[in-house]
Design a protein around this motif. Structure first.
Motif, PDB file in Angstrom:
ATOM      1  N   ILE A  56       0.970  -1.190   0.046  1.00 42.44           N
ATOM      2  CA  ILE A  56      -0.208  -0.030  -0.021  1.00 42.44           C
ATOM      3  C   ILE A  56       0.789   1.159  -0.111  1.00 42.44           C
ATOM      4  O   ILE A  56       0.616   2.233  -0.779  1.00 42.44           O
ATOM      5  CB  ILE A  56      -0.966  -0.096   1.149  1.00 42.44           C
ATOM      6  CG1 ILE A  56      -1.986  -0.961   0.979  1.00 42.44           C
ATOM      7  CG2 ILE A  56      -1.379   1.180   1.441  1.00 42.44           C
ATOM      8  CD1 ILE A  56      -2.903  -1.599   2.142  1.00 42.44           C
ATOM      9  N   ALA A  57       1.867   1.243   0.822  1.00 43.47           N
ATOM     10  CA  ALA A  57       2.684   2.331   0.883  1.00 43.47           C
ATOM     11  C   ALA A  57       3.594   2.579  -0.534  1.00 43.47           C
ATOM     12  O   ALA A  57       3.770   3.819  -0.945  1.00 43.47           O
ATOM     13  CB  ALA A  57       3.790   2.221   1.892  1.00 43.47           C
ATOM     14  N   ILE A  58       3.870   1.547  -1.162  1.00 43.51           N
ATOM     15  CA  ILE A  58       4.594   1.724  -2.164  1.00 43.51           C
ATOM     16  C   ILE A  58       3.744   2.348  -3.530  1.00 43.51           C
ATOM     17  O   ILE A  58       3.868   3.169  -4.270  1.00 43.51           O
ATOM     18  CB  ILE A  58       5.483   0.521  -2.642  1.00 43.51           C
ATOM     19  CG1 ILE A  58       6.547   0.170  -2.155  1.00 43.51           C
ATOM     20  CG2 ILE A  58       5.811   0.541  -4.473  1.00 43.51           C
ATOM     21  CD1 ILE A  58       6.977  -1.119  -1.924  1.00 43.51           C
ATOM     22  N   PHE A  59       2.518   1.750  -3.384  1.00 43.27           N
ATOM     23  CA  PHE A  59       1.488   2.178  -4.468  1.00 43.27           C
ATOM     24  C   PHE A  59       1.320   3.880  -4.069  1.00 43.27           C
ATOM     25  O   PHE A  59       1.207   4.422  -5.248  1.00 43.27           O
ATOM     26  CB  PHE A  59       0.085   1.391  -4.287  1.00 43.27           C
ATOM     27  CG  PHE A  59      -1.009   1.748  -5.187  1.00 43.27           C
ATOM     28  CD1 PHE A  59      -1.002   1.657  -6.270  1.00 43.27           C
ATOM     29  CD2 PHE A  59      -2.104   2.461  -4.380  1.00 43.27           C
ATOM     30  CE1 PHE A  59      -2.072   1.963  -7.160  1.00 43.27           C
ATOM     31  CE2 PHE A  59      -3.021   2.997  -5.363  1.00 43.27           C
ATOM     32  CZ  PHE A  59      -3.128   2.586  -6.601  1.00 43.27           C
ATOM     33  N   LEU A  60       0.764   4.125  -2.943  1.00 38.67           N
ATOM     34  CA  LEU A  60       0.856   5.670  -2.801  1.00 38.67           C
ATOM     35  C   LEU A  60       1.767   6.495  -3.059  1.00 38.67           C
ATOM     36  O   LEU A  60       1.515   7.523  -3.674  1.00 38.67           O
ATOM     37  CB  LEU A  60       0.407   5.686  -1.212  1.00 38.67           C
ATOM     38  CG  LEU A  60      -0.890   5.072  -0.651  1.00 38.67           C
ATOM     39  CD1 LEU A  60      -1.321   5.532   0.734  1.00 38.67           C
ATOM     40  CD2 LEU A  60      -2.146   5.586  -1.569  1.00 38.67           C
ATOM     41  N   THR A  61       3.127   6.043  -2.955  1.00 45.04           N
ATOM     42  CA  THR A  61       4.357   6.759  -3.290  1.00 45.04           C
ATOM     43  C   THR A  61       4.254   6.798  -4.825  1.00 45.04           C
ATOM     44  O   THR A  61       4.615   7.827  -5.173  1.00 45.04           O
ATOM     45  CB  THR A  61       5.626   5.773  -2.803  1.00 45.04           C
ATOM     46  OG1 THR A  61       5.592   5.914  -1.648  1.00 45.04           O
ATOM     47  CG2 THR A  61       6.730   6.804  -3.168  1.00 45.04           C
ATOM     48  N   ILE A  62       4.053   5.926  -5.645  1.00 49.64           N
ATOM     49  CA  ILE A  62       4.149   6.075  -6.902  1.00 49.64           C
ATOM     50  C   ILE A  62       2.914   6.705  -7.526  1.00 49.64           C
ATOM     51  O   ILE A  62       3.253   7.562  -8.431  1.00 49.64           O
ATOM     52  CB  ILE A  62       4.211   4.400  -7.615  1.00 49.64           C
ATOM     53  CG1 ILE A  62       5.381   3.668  -7.433  1.00 49.64           C
ATOM     54  CG2 ILE A  62       3.911   4.492  -9.112  1.00 49.64           C
ATOM     55  CD1 ILE A  62       5.478   2.251  -7.634  1.00 49.64           C
ATOM     56  N   LEU A  63       1.826   6.720  -6.695  1.00 45.10           N
ATOM     57  CA  LEU A  63       0.360   7.650  -7.122  1.00 45.10           C
ATOM     58  C   LEU A  63       1.094   8.866  -6.849  1.00 45.10           C
ATOM     59  O   LEU A  63       0.684   9.945  -7.847  1.00 45.10           O
ATOM     60  CB  LEU A  63      -0.630   7.238  -6.148  1.00 45.10           C
ATOM     61  CG  LEU A  63      -1.888   7.919  -6.734  1.00 45.10           C
ATOM     62  CD1 LEU A  63      -2.488   7.159  -7.968  1.00 45.10           C
ATOM     63  CD2 LEU A  63      -2.766   7.348  -5.612  1.00 45.10           C
TER      64      LEU A  63
END
Length: 87
Positions: A56-63
């Motif tokens: 989830i953290a990586i997804f939000l960072t990429i977003l």
């Protein structure tokens, strides 16, 4: 194509790799460290407990940083095409 030009392109490519992958890797490292400290203090040894928050953290960072990453890669691609056109 000279050795200096190849070295310059390789240096730029490695720099872009670090700038594009860096934020996601750094966030995954920080979240993983926090989760491992939490697991060590509570003695919960569940494997998915560390996987899901990192995902989830990586997804939000990429977003959040995706626009920056995409512009960086587009500018690098344009510069490579300019170099190819001058050959």
């Amino acid at each position: 194509m000279s050795i200096e030009l190849v070295a310059q392109v390789m240096r730029d490519a490695f720099l872009r790799i670090l700038l594009v992958a860096g934020p996601a890797v750094l966030v995954a490292l920080i979240v993983g460290l926090i989760i491992s400290i939490f697991q060590a203090t509570t003695q919960i040894q569940e494997q998915t407990l560390s996987f899901v928050p990192k995902l989830i953290a990586i997804f939000l960072t990429i977003l959040l940083t995706g626009n920056f990453m995409l512009n960086l890669l587009i500018n690098f691609t344009k510069s490579i095409f300019k170099i190819i056109a001058t050959m």
